[in-house]
Design a protein around this motif. Sequence first.
Motif, PDB file in Angstrom:
ATOM      1  N   ALA A 119       0.842  -1.194   0.000  1.00  0.00           N
ATOM      2  CA  ALA A 119       0.000   0.000   0.000  1.00  0.00           C
ATOM      3  C   ALA A 119       0.876   1.243   0.000  1.00  0.00           C
ATOM      4  O   ALA A 119       2.042   1.216   0.405  1.00  0.00           O
ATOM      5  N   THR A 122      -9.566   5.715  -4.581  1.00  0.00           N
ATOM      6  CA  THR A 122      -8.833   4.867  -3.639  1.00  0.00           C
ATOM      7  C   THR A 122      -9.145   5.280  -2.204  1.00  0.00           C
ATOM      8  O   THR A 122      -9.066   6.457  -1.854  1.00  0.00           O
ATOM      9  N   GLU A 175      -2.712   7.295  -9.717  1.00  0.00           N
ATOM     10  CA  GLU A 175      -3.816   6.343  -9.753  1.00  0.00           C
ATOM     11  C   GLU A 175      -4.535   6.239  -8.408  1.00  0.00           C
ATOM     12  O   GLU A 175      -5.549   5.562  -8.298  1.00  0.00           O
ATOM     13  N   LEU A 176      -4.010   6.917  -7.384  1.00  0.00           N
ATOM     14  CA  LEU A 176      -4.651   6.888  -6.075  1.00  0.00           C
ATOM     15  C   LEU A 176      -5.732   7.941  -5.953  1.00  0.00           C
ATOM     16  O   LEU A 176      -6.435   7.999  -4.947  1.00  0.00           O
ATOM     17  N   THR A 186      -2.780  -2.124  -2.851  1.00  0.00           N
ATOM     18  CA  THR A 186      -2.546  -1.748  -4.240  1.00  0.00           C
ATOM     19  C   THR A 186      -1.105  -2.049  -4.603  1.00  0.00           C
ATOM     20  O   THR A 186      -0.226  -2.055  -3.741  1.00  0.00           O
ATOM     21  N   THR A 187      -0.868  -2.309  -5.876  1.00  0.00           N
ATOM     22  CA  THR A 187       0.490  -2.538  -6.377  1.00  0.00           C
ATOM     23  C   THR A 187       0.893  -1.488  -7.392  1.00  0.00           C
ATOM     24  O   THR A 187       1.901  -1.639  -8.066  1.00  0.00           O
ATOM     25  N   THR A 188       0.121  -0.433  -7.535  1.00  0.00           N
ATOM     26  CA  THR A 188       0.395   0.558  -8.566  1.00  0.00           C
ATOM     27  C   THR A 188       1.721   1.274  -8.312  1.00  0.00           C
ATOM     28  O   THR A 188       2.099   1.530  -7.168  1.00  0.00           O
ATOM     29  N   THR A 208      -3.416   3.440   2.059  1.00  0.00           N
ATOM     30  CA  THR A 208      -4.457   3.124   1.084  1.00  0.00           C
ATOM     31  C   THR A 208      -4.924   1.690   1.259  1.00  0.00           C
ATOM     32  O   THR A 208      -4.328   0.897   1.993  1.00  0.00           O
TER      33      THR A 208
END
Length: 1150
Positions: free
Chosen positions: A400, A434, A429-430, A422-424, A419
Amino acid sequence: MDAWSLAMKDESKSHVEDSNNKSESDDTLVQLLIERVDHVETKVQHSEAEIKKLQRRLSIAEKRISPLDNNHLPWRRIGNEEEDDLSVSRCEEGEFNDSDIKAEEEYQLPRDVYSIVSSWEFNSRPFWISLLVIAVQIVLLALLLTDQTQGTAEADVVVFPVNVPTIVHLAQALATIIAIMDQDDLRSAIEAYFDGLPTRFKGDDGFQRMTKAQWNFSCFIRFFQGFLSVLASFVLAVQSQTVFDVLLNFLGVKFVSELDDLAFNLGQLGYFGNQCEHAAKCIAEAKFQQDNRNRVDESSWSRAWFYKYAHVIGIFGVLGLLLGLFFYAIIWQNTGRLAAQVIKLEVAEGAIPFAALFNGCYGADRKGPKYDRRLPYRQIGFEETGGNFGFCSDIGGEQAWTFSIGSSSDPCHDWQGRTSPTTTYDILELADNTQWFSIDGISLGSLQISRVLNPTSECERFIIDNSAEICEQLTVEGSIDANQEVPRSTFFSKAMVNSKEATAFTYEALAHPIYVGASSTPQSFDLIFFTGQSWVLTDKLKSKASGNDLSMQEYMDNDPEFLSILNATISVGGNVSLVTGSTIGTPNSHTPLGLRWFRMREQDPRVPYNYPTADSSRPVEMVVECATCNNSTNPCGYGGVCRANQTCDCINGGYGALCHQLPLGDAFCNPYFNTEYYDYDGGDCCGGSCRGPQCGLGGLSFAFGLDSQAQGIDEFNILGYEFCEDPKMASVTIELRDFEILDSEEWNAIVGFSDPFCSTATVNVRCDGITYLHVPQHILINETNCKRSYAETIRVPFGSRCELSTSAICLGVICLDHNIAIYYGPDTTSVPIRSGSVRSDTQLSFGVPSKCLTEILSGRNFSIFDLSTEQGTAANVLSNDELSEFLCNDNSVAENQGFVLERFALAVFNASVHFNSSNWEPYQCHGFGIPAFHTACSFFSITSLELEADAVTQVGTIPTELYLLTRLNNLVLRGNSFTGTIPTTLGLLSDLGGLELWDNNLSGRIPSELGALTKLSALALASNRLTGPIPKEILGLQLTGLWIDDNEITGTVSSLFGAMPLVTLSLSVNRFSGTLPQTLFNISTLSSFNLAYNRITGSIPEVGDLNLNTLWLNDNQMTGSVPADLTVLGNCSLANNNFTDGTAPANCAV
């Protein structure tokens, strides 16, 4: 040369030899003859060549019975149409023949549409269809590339992902290599260009017209399409973030790149027509040969080697270029250059409470450590004390992004918010969707994170300067706690703190004005300041400052304790009393004026910070205004005037320092605010909407046009709403007239008047429990005033029930009388409602239906305003019926007005007789009125109305409003003791086919208007008290059944009955007289005839085609004989008459 030609030549030569001795003229003639012979010889030779050529073509054509059979075709040279068969001519010259062409030197063109473009006839249908397919192919690839190259990042022109896992990088590299090696079009284009145009072919004649320009053009567009395919494969591969995406994108591009092959195969199958099928099949079978193809010229070995391996060099060149770009992109990803370099955090009210302290810009830290190949972000300008975003690969076994505070914080151990898993790699993208959570797992909402393209302009912090546009002094009015030990200030002055020791918590507060309470000292002060999201009002703050000589400004500028107190107030929310809503994204961050204030949200003990945030469920009535006015930036509101001393004169009723507060809802009508925009002074100008004990008092200056003050009547003894202008209320006019005048000397002496006099009664109007008018008695002196009429118009709510009550003035036992009338409208020419005498009618009830119902019904002369009538009661009922109001106000369906009129008719009926039902709320076609009556409908309109027997609870009449059921074709109202007459309006029901009113107490004559019912077939009026003859209009109808027995009908039995197709005629128990008409017994359809108990005389007419089932003529005064041919199949009675002879049917009682 044939024999005839040789003979001619020999003969000419011998002739010349014999003439050698002639003259020179003979020599000339001989010469001409020789030339003539040579010319003939030449033509003969040419004709023989043409014949041979046609024979060869015929032979070739015979071998071309199948265009796919090329084995028997000779090799021909491309571009020389004059040499039909070069193989033959060359063989004759000994240059080459078919055996000179080696099998390994033969080749075929690729089976795709590019081969059609390169080899088939220019400007033919196959040529243009192939170009169209190629255009579609190239456009799709171009759109794909354009869509994927719309990047907005600083360095990311091709929208590469910020980073991807290593396994995805491996898949991207493999996909790029395979895409290049698998690209046939790119390789074929290079080979074809360097090999050049073929020199010979074996196949269709069309290949003979191939040109080098056409060939090179085909090579170019094939190469261009192949390169676009490779480029698209590369771009999509490097943009993919999973192995599955890599594979999916690769297959998508491959499909597009093979559209040319697919189109060629479809052409072979005939999907594009015969011409395209022929072209595709010819290209598929044709063979080509190129001089010196695959041969190396030893004199120029290097050039030949390059030509031979050019496609290999080209393919590996493109591969090297793309792999170089690929590895360059990997370097950029791993160094963070593709990530957003500057982001902006904006947290609105209601999101993570403490995160709003750190609104602003964050820069990527590319020099520090990365967290699992992800860049951390630090708050610009507050790198040591501000917020940080980082990534943690193990938070309870989950990955996260986290938010922490301070430069030394670790994203995996010191975080304040995280968050969802997530692996972004991309922090952008958050944004928005999110979810963030506290350490204890509390959901904290989402953050607004956006990319900053221009940090210079977007991240610059605006500092409010000490300008004249900012209000210098504030006043606070409204909800101020009175139970504080030290009262809070109500007057605040502007101050600007010059300290440079700002932190992330206090920067916005110091960049804006800080307003200090008037009673503040360095030891105890209260403030209004901006936190970065909202304005706050503090309680009294205590400090340890010493010395009475220290000013508040000096303390704020120089004492670090002030900044410490300010920091604690913002970060922990200590001593904050009230807070405004968030001003993020609004132009109100520079001033607290015009904002709404709330109590502060309760602190959650599991959240580390308690940033002052408004609790929207707990608003407070507090107003912060500028204490001084001017005519530019701080004008007085609502027409107020700014005086020379910078204070406002609120001449139109507004109040507050700048007259900005509205005097709405104070029970006094203010004409300045009596407009629709201000809801007519907040409802103060109209009864019903006004709230408070003072409403309407003194609201009429001249009630009924009378001077109350002249008669000593206090204005507060009069109640009314003179200035009510709300169009949502109905106008009702009350008229006083026809006064009783006292003019005797005795009465004049008693009251002390020398002239005749009269008096108005006390008039009081109440609607639904609220008084709208109250006017006490007024004495009118002299006869002229007493003979006048006086009117007053008031406004009452639509849909209300009202009562006008009066109280006349009494002198002993004599009460002065006058008439009073009520009208719907603004004057006495409007629709009259009710009238009466104040002596006898002390109370007059009336009602005003809803606005929509009033508009529909008032023009139809209904007594809808008089509650003493059925129409008034019905209108009032429908005004409170939700379905009726919905239908009335819904203009989207044209028939809705008709539906409302149907409900009104039934409501009037119910008001008249009180049906034994309480089910009046459903739609009239869905259970309305059950169980008293039943309805049938068509297209939502009533077509049948059947009333059960004994369905009413009181005796009443049939309402005339039933004609509003315009589509009614069946009306049954039997057995309910209805009184009165039959409504003539029933004759307006043009669709009515059946009318049953029997077994009631109806009286009067049968309405002739029923004769307008041309569709009527059955009329049942039996068992009533109807009188008079049957109207001739009814005798003109085409009735099949008529029942009028058991009434008091008089007259004769008309001969017009014979024109009706009657089946049943029942006229018994009436007062019919005279003889029976012959036409009656000529009705072939008549089955049942009942004329018993009347006063019929004469004999029975001759029986024609009459075929009766029942016959009742008993109890009359008939004479004569019974016809012998009279036949009755069923019941028959001729008893109690004076028949003399004849033979009656056996089943007839005589």
